[in-house]
Design an enzyme around this catalytic site. Structure first.
Site, short mmCIF file in Angstrom:
data_model
loop_
_atom_site.label_atom_id
_atom_site.label_comp_id
_atom_site.label_asym_id
_atom_site.label_seq_id
_atom_site.Cartn_x
_atom_site.Cartn_y
_atom_site.Cartn_z
N GLY A 70 0.73 -0.84 0.12
CA GLY A 70 -0.10 0.15 -0.18
C GLY A 70 0.51 1.58 0.07
CD GLU A 92 1.07 -19.78 -1.07
OE1 GLU A 92 0.88 -18.97 -1.47
OE2 GLU A 92 2.43 -18.84 0.44
#
Length: 463
Positions: free
Chosen positions: A25, A184
């Protein structure tokens, strides 16, 4: 630029925009402002821009930290209006339009016209903060390096120990949370056992390594649901991962975890030297400072309940984006952070009217499970298997910053996924320091930099 400790703040230095943070961001905001020539100061506790979705590949030796965490100074170096500072913002003075930050052992006050907060989130332990001392998180580069050292240590010690029970515990891994990070990691640790350690340590077979993935919900990757969650679970189990659903972790110590299944009221103990916590996030401390100073409401995990234009509390010149905020139940993922950052930059630059509501563009979701297996959802299109895996690689390669990083990532992926290499695994022994004046008596005393003993684990350092 001191003086934030006395009554009226004496603001000596000012800039147009102050950005706090260096994640997705923050960088999206900074790039937009930089290209427009608007002066800004970006303050962060680290000068790296972390590509967090690939941290698990640092932990499992596929990529190096530098490939997923390039210098944000280097990224913004070509823009003369960009000023990157290493520091920690400790206070906001919204009525004075100023922030207070610590750098070099001193406090500094910096004035702004607009403030953008993008400090991200850290691991949440749901009221059991003591779990941080006996588990491994994966939110920072330091977390990834620490976990990598632990994984290597476990296999190295299992290779040499003569104690079968200790060997079993060393080769047992528990992953808490079946979100993307947990899935993962679970898949990659099994891949490590099968394709790397089994090749280099002939006394360790893939079946000797136990990976247990624990999830409180009734499915793997709950946000996906349906056939994608079902496929993910099936792929994990085919890869040798034990998937335990609808189960909570009620206790953790240095050598294992206690699991409880509410529906059956059953409880069991799993012994393991490595427990990885990837269940939930909470906003970093700066969100609490902003909430207090601006009157902004917060939700679970301390995330800021921002307005639909990302303004915070009572102030229309203070914005917050990314994982530290919640808006319309949108996912706390990098696309939300980047789109939010660009929206805020457009507002500051006057390209859209102040107060314009944010419109999220869902570009799809994806998660990798193990080698050649992934899932992808784009609109109503759902893909699984090899095609989804290739798409995952392509998208993440595109978002890596810098041509060199992309090139090295491709080479590392080829070596790791097509071959049996893990180029960033290492385990070094160094001679112990001998006090001045002492002589070497011939006793071989060594210490390892691979990882501290689990008897003395250091606390997890969260970003």
């Amino acid at each position: 630029m001191d003086g934030a400790d006395t009554g009226k703040t004496n603001v000596i230095e000012r800039t147009e925009v102050v950005i706090v943070g260096s994640g997705f961001g923050a960088l999206a905001t900074a790039k937009k402002l930089a290209k427009a020539g608007t002066p800004f100061v970006l303050i962060s506790e680290t000068t790296e821009h972390l590509f967090q979705p690939l941290l698990y590949q640092v932990a499992t030796g596929v990529l190096s930290p530098g490939e997923v965490a390039p210098s944000i100074r280097a990224i913004l170096a070509k823009y003369p209006n960009a000023d990157v500072r290493l520091g920690r913002v400790v206070d906001v003075l919204p009525d004075d339009n100023a922030v207070v930050y610590e750098a070099g052992g001193r406090r500094h006050t910096l004035g702004y016209t607009h403030l953008v907060a993008a400090t991200g989130a850290r691991q949440a332990y749901f009221g059991r903060d003591e779990f941080a001392d006996v588990t491994y998180a994966l939110k920072t580069v330091e977390d990834a390096e620490r976990l990598r050292r632990q994984i290597v240590r476990c296999f190295e010690e299992a290779h040499t120990t003569t104690d079968p029970e200790f060997r079993k515990n060393l080769l047992s891994f528990v992953v808490v949370g079946a979100g993307p990070t947990g899935v993962e990691l679970a898949g990659q640790i099994k891949e490590l056992a099968r394709r790397y350690f089994a090749e280099s340590m002939h006394d360790i077979k893939a079946d000797d390594v136990t990976v247990t993935l624990v999830e409180g919900a009734d499915k793997v990757l709950p946000p996906f649901g349906g056939k994608l969650s079902a496929y993910s679970q099936e792929a994990l189990e085919k890869g040798g991962v034990e998937v335990v659903l609808g189960t909570m972790v009620t206790d953790i110590d240095e050598h294992g975890a206690t699991l409880s299944t509410p529906t059956t009221e059953e409880s069991r103990r799993i012994t393991a030297e490595t427990i990885i916590w990837s269940a939930g996030i909470q906003a970093n401390d700066f969100a609490g400072v902003l909430a207090e100073r601006t009157g902004c409401d917060t939700v679970r995990g301390g995330r800021l309940l921002v307005d639909n234009d990302f303004t915070v509390g009572r102030y229309d010149n203070i914005f917050a984006v990314g994982d530290m905020v919640t808006l319309d139940n949108l996912p706390a993922q990098s696309p939300f952070a980047m789109q939010g950052g660009r929206h805020v930059a457009k507002t500051i630059l006057g390209k859209i009217p102040a107060g314009t509501a944010f419109q999220y563009r869902d570009k799809g979701s994806m998660a990798i499970i193990n080698r050649f297996r992934a899932i992808t959802r784009v609109g109503k299109i759902e893909l699984t298997g090899f095609i989804a895996w290739i798409l995952w690689l392509a998208v993440h390669l595109m978002y890596l910053v810098g041509f060199r990083n992309r090139y090295i990532a491709v080479m590392s992926w080829c070596g790791s996924f097509l071959g049996h290499r893990r180029p960033h695994f290492y385990y070094a022994q160094e001679a112990a320091r001998v006090p001045a004046g002492a002589t070497n008596s011939g006793v071989d005393v060594t210490e390892t930099d691979a990882a501290p003993s689990e008897k003395s684990r250091e606390p997890v350092h969260a970003a």
